[in-house]
Every structure is written in C-alpha cells, then in structure tokens.
Write an enzyme that holds these catalytic residues in place. Structure first.
Site, PDB file in Angstrom:
ATOM      1  N   ASP A 139       1.062  -1.355   0.067  1.00 36.70           N
ATOM      2  CA  ASP A 139      -0.022   0.074   0.127  1.00 36.70           C
ATOM      3  C   ASP A 139       0.894   1.361  -0.070  1.00 36.70           C
ATOM      4  OD1 ASP A 139      -2.739   1.035   2.087  1.00 36.70           O
ATOM      5  OD2 ASP A 139      -2.271   1.721   0.061  1.00 36.70           O
ATOM      6  N   SER A 144      -3.023  -9.672   1.982  1.00 33.67           N
ATOM      7  CA  SER A 144      -3.074 -10.289   3.349  1.00 33.67           C
ATOM      8  C   SER A 144      -2.097 -11.166   3.986  1.00 33.67           C
ATOM      9  CB  SER A 144      -4.446 -11.248   3.563  1.00 33.67           C
ATOM     10  OG  SER A 144      -5.618 -10.359   3.643  1.00 33.67           O
TER      11      SER A 144
HETATM   12  N1  APR Z   1       5.570  -5.322  -4.768  1.00 30.65           N
HETATM   13  C1  APR Z   1       4.938  -6.576  -4.768  1.00 30.65           C
HETATM   14  N2  APR Z   1       4.491  -7.243  -3.587  1.00 30.65           N
HETATM   15  C2  APR Z   1       5.223  -6.327  -2.388  1.00 30.65           C
HETATM   16  C3  APR Z   1       5.584  -5.055  -2.458  1.00 30.65           C
HETATM   17  C4  APR Z   1       5.837  -4.299  -3.637  1.00 30.65           C
HETATM   18  N3  APR Z   1       6.510  -3.378  -3.831  1.00 30.65           N
HETATM   19  N4  APR Z   1       5.871  -4.600  -1.031  1.00 30.65           N
HETATM   20  C5  APR Z   1       5.075  -5.905  -0.271  1.00 30.65           C
HETATM   21  N5  APR Z   1       4.832  -6.657  -1.142  1.00 30.65           N
HETATM   22  C6  APR Z   1       4.237  -7.840  -0.596  1.00 30.65           C
HETATM   23  C7  APR Z   1       4.366  -8.419   0.943  1.00 30.65           C
HETATM   24  O1  APR Z   1       5.851  -8.823   0.679  1.00 30.65           O
HETATM   25  C8  APR Z   1       3.439  -9.272   1.086  1.00 30.65           C
HETATM   26  O2  APR Z   1       3.783 -10.545   0.340  1.00 30.65           O
HETATM   27  O3  APR Z   1       2.801  -7.706  -0.547  1.00 30.65           O
HETATM   28  C9  APR Z   1       2.066  -8.489   0.268  1.00 30.65           C
HETATM   29  C10 APR Z   1       1.183  -8.015   1.232  1.00 30.65           C
HETATM   30  O4  APR Z   1       1.732  -7.399   2.275  1.00 30.65           O
HETATM   31  P1  APR Z   1       1.147  -6.196   2.824  1.00 30.65           P
HETATM   32  O5  APR Z   1       1.755  -4.947   2.007  1.00 30.65           O
HETATM   33  O6  APR Z   1       1.764  -6.117   4.408  1.00 30.65           O
HETATM   34  O7  APR Z   1      -0.357  -6.084   3.010  1.00 30.65           O
HETATM   35  P2  APR Z   1      -1.359  -6.950   3.850  1.00 30.65           P
HETATM   36  O8  APR Z   1      -0.731  -8.081   4.454  1.00 30.65           O
HETATM   37  O9  APR Z   1      -2.583  -7.247   2.903  1.00 30.65           O
HETATM   38  O10 APR Z   1      -1.898  -5.875   4.865  1.00 30.65           O
HETATM   39  C11 APR Z   1      -2.596  -4.806   4.652  1.00 30.65           C
HETATM   40  O11 APR Z   1      -0.961  -3.148   5.466  1.00 30.65           O
HETATM   41  O12 APR Z   1       0.344  -1.684   4.685  1.00 30.65           O
HETATM   42  C12 APR Z   1      -0.988  -1.716   5.334  1.00 30.65           C
HETATM   43  O13 APR Z   1      -2.560  -0.297   4.527  1.00 30.65           O
HETATM   44  C13 APR Z   1      -2.010  -1.530   4.769  1.00 30.65           C
HETATM   45  O14 APR Z   1      -3.532  -1.920   6.415  1.00 30.65           O
HETATM   46  C14 APR Z   1      -3.089  -2.360   5.414  1.00 30.65           C
HETATM   47  C15 APR Z   1      -2.400  -3.741   5.604  1.00 30.65           C
END
Ligand code: APR
Length: 173
Positions: free
Chosen positions: A34, A123
């Site tokens: 995000d 997630s």
């Molecule tokens: N490109 C691809 N994948 C990515 C990137 C990127 N630039 N950055 C992180 N990821 C991967 C992580 O390694 C993980 O496998 O995205 C996946 C989802 O992780 P999160 O971003 O932590 O998302 P999530 O687990 O769904 O949690 C969502 O986290 O950042 C906050 O605002 C968001 O509250 C929400 C929560």
C-alpha cells in the site's frame, strides 16, 4: 481462457492495465505494498481515494470488496484497491473474504475492459495470512474466474520474493 503468470518483483514497476493494492478499509495509504503504491503513484492517488464514498464512517472499502482509481504516476493505468482479511486463525470467514478480494478485483477489471491485471499476495504481510493458504485461494479463485469470463486475458501474481513465488508455483502444478 486467460492465462496466469507468476513473477517476482516490485508491483509498482509493472506497466499493466491495473495493479491491485492490498489496502485497508480507510483507503488512505499505509505500509507494505500500500505504501509502495502510494509513493510511486504520487499524492494524486490519496486524493482520488478520498473521493471514494465512505460506506460507513472511516470505511471506503469493506474487507473483501474492491474499488478502482487511476494509477497517476505509476506505469499501470489503474489501481484496484482491495482489503484482505486479517488472519485470526481461520475460523472467522477469512478464506471467503480473501477469495472475495480476488473475485471483486477481477470483476472490476472486466467491467473496465482491462486485459492485464497484477496482484500482490494480499493479506500475507501485515495481515498475517498463511502464505500457502493465501496462494491456494488466489490461484483457485482466479482460475475459476478465467474459466467463465473472457476478461482479463492475463493475470500476474507479482511476488516480492522467490520464496513467496514458490507458494504459487506449488499451486499451479
Ligand atoms: N511489490 C509486490 N509485493 C509487495 C511489495 C511490492 N512493492 N511490497 C510488499 N509486497 C508484498 C509483501 O511482501 C506481502 O507478500 O505484498 C504482500 C502483502 O503484504 P502487505 O503489504 O503487508 O499487505 P497486507 O498483509 O494485505 O496488509 C494490509 O498493511 O500496509 C498496510 O495499509 C495496509 O493496513 C493495510 C495492511
């Protein structure tokens, strides 16, 4: 039938019709993917998110649903924001809600006649969803969608590491 691809890399670099953001219900940015998407898209993205109607105070996108905005400075034309479930052991409908994220994001892509969409592993970071179970839901839900719909034509699972990609490769064998 549309094709599924598994890639390793940074989803913000993909020049596709839409990248999917693993957002939260407020849709005002955060950490993880995000944060990366908002940084790469620029400030116009959060302004566009603020235009998305709240369905209840502080909630623009309920868990399992999806919303679409332009991609602004991203190479992707659109961002499809979806909110995955927080893992709490598996007994509170997490699997159905996670499947809903993929289903609703694909539905929005089809409604906007998009041909290529890329998903992160929704997630599996901050929300702590077990990566193997999340990958299975992602692949099965997407396969089912592509069996009955002509759009999107190409679905990329963009994993942030080779280890994460292995969970998807294990599903598609
Ligand atoms: N490109 C691809 N994948 C990515 C990137 C990127 N630039 N950055 C992180 N990821 C991967 C992580 O390694 C993980 O496998 O995205 C996946 C989802 O992780 P999160 O971003 O932590 O998302 P999530 O687990 O769904 O949690 C969502 O986290 O950042 C906050 O605002 C968001 O509250 C929400 C929560």
């Amino acid at each position: 039938m549309g094709e599924i691809e598994i890639q390793v890399g940074d989803i913000t670099k993909l020049a596709v019709d839409a990248i999917v953001n693993a957002a939260n219900q407020r849709m005002l940015g955060g950490g993880g993917v995000d944060g990366a998407i908002h940084r790469a898209a620029g400030r116009q993205l959060v302004e566009a998110c603020k235009q998305v109607d709240e369905v209840r105070p502080g909630v623009r996108c309920p868990t399992g649903q999806a919303r679409i905005t332009p991609g602004f400075n991203l190479p992707a034309k659109f961002v499809i924001h979806t909110v995955g479930p927080v893992w709490s052991g598996g007994g509170r409908g997490e699997a159905e809600r996670l499947a809903g994220c993929y289903q609703n994001a694909l539905q929005l892509a089809a409604e906007h006649e998009l041909t290529t969409i890329a998903f992160p592993a929704i997630s599996t970071g901050v929300y702590r969803y077990p990566k193997d179970q999340a990958a299975e839901i992602a692949v099965l839900t997407t396969r089912k969608w592509l069996k009955y719909h002509s759009l999107p034509q190409r679905v990329i699972f963009c994993c942030f590491s080779e280890a994460d990609a292995d969970f998807y490769h294990n599903q598609s064998t």
